[in-house]
Design a protein around this motif. Structure first.
Motif, mmCIF file in Angstrom:
data_model
loop_
_atom_site.group_PDB
_atom_site.id
_atom_site.type_symbol
_atom_site.label_atom_id
_atom_site.label_comp_id
_atom_site.label_asym_id
_atom_site.label_seq_id
_atom_site.Cartn_x
_atom_site.Cartn_y
_atom_site.Cartn_z
ATOM 1 N N ILE A 1 0.856 -1.183 0.000
ATOM 2 C CA ILE A 1 0.000 0.000 0.000
ATOM 3 C C ILE A 1 0.889 1.229 0.000
ATOM 4 O O ILE A 1 1.576 1.524 0.987
ATOM 5 C CB ILE A 1 -0.938 0.012 1.229
ATOM 6 C CG1 ILE A 1 -1.737 -1.297 1.310
ATOM 7 C CG2 ILE A 1 -1.868 1.218 1.192
ATOM 8 C CD1 ILE A 1 -2.635 -1.534 0.120
ATOM 9 N N GLU A 2 0.910 1.923 -1.104
ATOM 10 C CA GLU A 2 1.698 3.145 -1.196
ATOM 11 C C GLU A 2 0.922 4.270 -0.514
ATOM 12 O O GLU A 2 -0.173 4.617 -0.923
ATOM 13 C CB GLU A 2 1.955 3.507 -2.665
ATOM 14 C CG GLU A 2 2.753 2.466 -3.434
ATOM 15 C CD GLU A 2 4.233 2.525 -3.104
ATOM 16 O OE1 GLU A 2 4.626 3.412 -2.327
ATOM 17 O OE2 GLU A 2 4.986 1.676 -3.614
ATOM 18 N N ASP B 1 -4.074 4.711 1.345
ATOM 19 C CA ASP B 1 -3.295 4.771 0.101
ATOM 20 C C ASP B 1 -3.277 6.184 -0.459
ATOM 21 O O ASP B 1 -3.849 7.129 0.119
ATOM 22 C CB ASP B 1 -3.818 3.751 -0.907
ATOM 23 C CG ASP B 1 -5.247 4.041 -1.345
ATOM 24 O OD1 ASP B 1 -5.714 5.193 -1.214
ATOM 25 O OD2 ASP B 1 -5.921 3.100 -1.823
#
Length: 728
Positions: free
Chosen positions: A197-198, A248
Motif C-alpha cells: 500500500i503506497e 493509500d
C-alpha cells in the motif's frame, strides 16, 4: 514507546538482553542476571517488576524467565506495512539506531533473495514482524513481505500468531482489507507476501495534525464496512487501532495486521482465557479485563469508536501513565467528553462515539454495519439512530468518579481529576458542617412556612349562603389591612370545603362542626350558630301540627340542601332522629329560590344562621316556622347538634312567640390545615375580631373558651390563651 535517549541506552540494552535470554531460556535466575549489572540493578529490577505486574493484571500466572519476553511483545502489536516518503519517521522500532535494535534479530543483509522474492528495504517494524519492500520476480510486481522477527529463533506461539494473521487475511476479499498473496517457510524464515500500500497509515495522519471531522468520520465509516466483511466471514480482528489502518495515495483505507484475529466458526485464536491481547488504548473493556476469549463483534466496534475518538481529538479516549493503569481505566473509567479536547465536535458524532465506547457490549452498536450506517447518516445530515445519554446518567457517571463515592458503590477509581478531588473535599466539608447546616436550614424553613403567604384563597359555600358572605367579608379585610391578594371560590358546602382544604386548593374555609375530621384539619375560631329552620306552607299541615312531635311530617316531601352541604348533613341527622326515614319521607334537593313554585315541596328544612335573608324572604310569603321540640333527644344522638332558640328579634315580622321557638342547631367554624402558616392564622384572628364586627352573628372572642376542647391550630390556641391571661 519513545525513542530512548543516550542516557538510557545501557539500561535499554541490558533489559532487551534479559528479554532475549528469557525467550531463549538461557537465563539462569533473575539475581544472577542483575549481578552482571550492579550499577543499574535497581532500574532493571523495576522494569522486571513492571513486566510481572502486566502478567498478574491480565490473569496470567507470574511469568518464568522465558515468558517475560512474550509479555513484552504482546504489549505492543504495531506492525507498519506502508511505503511512503517518510517510511521510518514515526515507527519506534524503525527509528532505532542499528546499535539499539535487538541483537538477536539483525535481519538479512539487503538486498536478500527469499525464494521468488527480492527483499529491497525495510519499510516497517513491529512487536512481532519486519516488513520489507520486495519484488516478486516471477510476476514482476512490487509487494510487501512480512517476516517474523527472530527468524529461526522465533518461539512456537509467535509462529502460530504469524500464520494466523496470514491465513485470516488470505480468506478475506474486500477492497478495504490488505490482500495476502502467499505465505510459507523459506530458508528458515517464516514469511507471507501481501499487497504493498503506497501511502501512510491513520496513526501518522493523526500525528501530523488535526483531522477534519468529515475525513475522520469517512475513514472510520469505510473501516467499519471492511470490518463488517470480516465479521460476516466469522473473523474478529481484536487489534483495531490507527496504526493498523493504511491509507493509500487515493485516500482509501485498508485494514491490516490480523495477528490477533479470532475465528468465530472454529472458536480458535492465538490466545486463551485470561489473556489481555491487543493495544491497551483501543482495547474493549472485556479484552482489557483479561477475557479476550469472550471478545465479540461489539469488541471490534468499541475499538472503532476509540479510533474515531483519536481521529477527532488527536488522542485515544483513555490514556494512563502505564500499561496497567491504561487497562484499569479501560475497564472501569468512563471515557471523557470529546468536546473537552475539541470544542467544535458535533453532538451527533459525540453520541455515535459514546455508543461505541459503552462498557457493556449490549449497549454498543450490534454490528460494524450499524455503525457505518449511522456515520453515513451523520455525514449526510440525516437523523442518527443512536440516542445521547441523559443528563442524569452523565451526572451519575461523573459523581461515581469521586473516590469517596466510588468506594461506597464498589467502583475502582484509577485516576481522579482535580474536579473530582475538589468535589470530594467539598463533600467532606459539607459532611462536617451538616449538623450546623441542618439547624440553620430548619430555622429558615420554619420561618418560611410560618410566614404570611402573598396570596390567600378562601372557600365560600352555596349561592346566597352565609358562608359566601362571611368568606368575602374576611377576604376584604385581609386584602385591605394585610395587603394580601385574596380570592373567594364558591363551593358545594361544608364537605366540599373539607376536600378543598385537604387538596390545598384553599387555605381558609367556613365549615360545619360535623364536617371537621381527620388529622390534616384544625380549627381557627368559631364563627356563628346555624339553626335548623323547619318551614311549612300548607295550611292543612299547620292545622294538624302535633305540639308533642313532628309525626305530621311522615309521608311529606321535604326540601333539603344538596349532598355535601352543611344544611343537608344537619337535616339528615334531625330527620333520622325523628324516625322519619328517607323512603317514608322523601328528601328532595331543590334550589332555595324555587321554593315558591307550585310544584315545590310544602316542607323545607334549612340549617342556616339565625336572621338569614333567605328565611326572611320565605316568611314574607306563605311559609311559617315550626318548632322542633325534641332538641335534647336529637343532640344526645348527634353531639355536633345542640338545642337552640330562634328569638322574635331574629325575624320580627314572623310572629314568633315571645319565649322564642325551640329548635336544634350547630356551629360553623373557620377551618384551616394543620400546617398553615402561623402568621396567616394570627392575622386572620386579629382581623376577624376587629371593630366593627365582621357580621352580626359572629360569636365574640370572649366566648371562644367554650370551644377550647376542639383541635385548635397552635397559633389560634396561643391567641386565645393570651386573651384568657389578659382577662385575669
Amino acid at each position: 514507546m519513545p525513542v530512548p535517549s543516550e542516557a538510557d541506552d545501557p539500561i535499554d540494552e541490558a533489559f532487551a538482553a534479559y528479554l532475549r535470554s528469557c525467550d531463549e531460556g538461557s537465563v539462569g535466575s533473575r539475581e544472577e542476571f542483575l549481578a552482571q549489572f550492579p550499577e543499574m540493578a535497581e532500574e532493571l529490577k523495576s522494569l522486571m517488576d513492571a513486566a510481572d505486574a502486566i502478567h498478574r493484571f491480565t490473569g496470567a500466572s507470574v511469568p518464568d524467565s522465558g515468558e517475560v519476553a512474550q509479555a513484552a511483545a504482546a504489549a505492543d502489536t504495531v506492525d507498519v506495512m506502508v511505503a511512503g516518503p517518510d517510511d521510518s519517521g514515526d515507527d519506534p522500532a524503525a527509528t532505532l539506531p542499528e546499535a539499539h535494535r535487538p541483537k538477536g534479530d539483525p535481519g538479512p543483509t539487503l538486498p536478500y533473495t527469499l525464494g521468488d522474492y527480492e527483499l529491497l528495504e525495510v519499510i516497517g517494524r513491529g512487536g512481532m514482524g519486519v516488513v520489507y519492500r520486495a519484488t516478486q520476480r516471477m510476476l514482476n510486481r512490487t509487494v510487501a513481505v512480512k517476516m517474523i522477527r527472530g527468524g529461526m529463533l522465533a518461539c512456537e506461539n509467535d509462529v502460530r500468531r504469524f500464520y494466523t494473521e496470514a491465513q485470516a487475511a488470505a480468506r478475506l476479499h474486500h477492497p478495504g482489507i490488505v490482500p495476502v498473496y502467499q505465505f510459507g517457510h523459506e530458508a528458515g524464515h517464516h514469511f507471507f507476501s501481501m499487497a504493498l500500500i503506497e501511502g501512510t497509515d491513520l496513526q501518522r495522519k493523526i500525528n501530523d495534525g488535526e483531522l477534519p471531522i468529515e475525513d475522520a468520520a469517512r475513514y472510520v465509516r469505510d473501516v467499519a464496512r471492511a470490518l463488517e466483511h470480516a465479521h460476516q466471514n466469522d473473523l474478529l480482528h481484536r487489534d483495531m487501532k490507527p496504526a493498523n489502518i493504511l491509507i493509500d495515495q487515493k485516500d482509501r483505507v485498508h485494514i491490516t495486521d490480523f495477528g490477533l484475529a479470532k475465528n468465530l466458526s472454529t472458536d480458535s485464536s492465538v490466545t486463551g482465557s485470561g489473556a489481555a491481547v491487543g493495544t491497551p488504548n483501543y482495547m474493549a473493556p472485556e479484552q482489557a479485563g483479561g477475557h479476550s476469549d469472550r471478545a465479540t463483534r461489539q469488541s471490534d466496534v468499541y475499538s472503532l469508536g476509540a479510533i474515531l475518538f483519536a481521529c477527532v481529538t488527536g488522542r485515544p479516549p483513555l490514556v494512563g501513565d502505564s500499561v496497567v493503569e491504561t487497562l484499569m481505566q479501560v475497564v472501569h473509567e468512563p471515557p471523557p467528553a470529546m468536546r473537552s479536547f475539541r470544542s467544535n465536535v458535533p453532538t451527533d458524532l459525540e453520541t455515535i462515539v459514546a455508543k461505541c465506547l459503552e462498557k457493556e457490549p449490549r449497549k454498543r452498536y450490534q454490528s460494524a454495519r450499524d455503525l457505518a450506517e449511522d456515520l453515513d447518516a451523520f455525514m449526510e445530515g440525516r437523523p442518527i439512530l443512536a440516542r445521547p445519554r441523559g443528563r442524569l446518567l452523565k451526572m451519575w457517571h461523573w459523581v461515581a468518579g469521586v473516590p469517596l463515592v466510588g468506594a461506597l458503590i464498589g467502583r475502582k477509581i484509577v485516576r481522579t481529576s482535580p474536579g473530582h478531588r475538589r468535589f470530594q473535599a467539598a463533600m467532606l466539608l459539607l459532611l462536617a458542617l451538616s449538623p450546623f447546616l441542618f439547624v440553620i436550614g430548619a430555622m429558615l424553613w420554619s420561618h418560611h412556612i410560618e410566614a404570611m403567604p402573598q396570596s390567600v384563597t378562601l372557600a365560600g359555600g352555596l349561592d346566597q349562603g352565609t358562608y359566601n358572605r362571611v368568606s368575602q367579608a374576611l377576604a376584604d379585610r385581609l386584602e385591605q389591612s394585610a395587603g394580601v391578594a385574596t380570592r373567594v371560590v364558591a363551593s358545594g358546602g361544608s364537605l366540599d370545603n373539607r376536600q378543598r382544604l385537604i387538596a390545598r386548593e384553599v387555605q381558609l374555609a367556613p365549615m360545619q362542626a360535623s364536617a371537621i375530621s381527620g388529622d390534616e384539619l384544625c380549627v381557627i375560631a368559631p364563627l356563628f350558630y346555624e339553626a335548623a329552620h323547619l318551614l311549612v306552607r300548607a295550611p292543612e299541615l299547620l292545622e294538624h301540627q302535633d305540639s308533642f312531635g313532628l309525626q305530621f311530617l311522615a309521608g311529606q316531601r321535604i326540601a333539603v340542601g344538596p349532598i355535601g352541604s352543611g344544611s343537608r348533613r344537619a337535616a339528615d341527622m334531625i330527620l333520622d332522629s325523628l324516625k322519619l326515614p328517607a323512603d317514608a319521607t322523601p328528601r328532595e334537593v331543590i334550589p332555595w329560590d324555587r321554593l315558591q313554585s307550585t310544584d315545590a315541596p310544602d316542607v323545607a328544612l334549612i340549617c342556616v344562621g339565625r336572621g338569614s335573608e333567605l328565611v326572611s324572604q320565605l316568611l314574607r310569603r306563605d311559609w311559617r316556622l315550626v318548632a322542633i321540640p325534641q332538641g335534647i333527644t336529637i343532640s344526645m344522638q348527634h353531639p355536633t347538634l345542640r338545642t337552640i332558640t330562634i328569638d322574635p328579634t331574629d325575624y320580627p315580622t314572623a310572629g314568633i312567640p315571645e319565649g322564642g321557638l325551640a329548635t336544634v342547631g350547630t356551629t360553623a367554624f373557620l377551618v384551616t390545615r394543620r400546617d398553615a402558616p402561623s402568621a396567616l392564622v394570627q392575622t386572620t384572628l386579629e382581623l376577624l375580631y376587629q371593630s366593627p364586627r365582621l357580621f352580626v352573628d359572629l360569636i365574640p372572642r370572649e366566648r371562644a373558651a367554650e370551644w377550647q376542647g376542639l383541635d385548635l391550630h397552635h397559633a389560634a390556641r396561643g391567641y386565645f390563651e393570651s386573651l384568657d391571661i389578659e382577662s385575669r
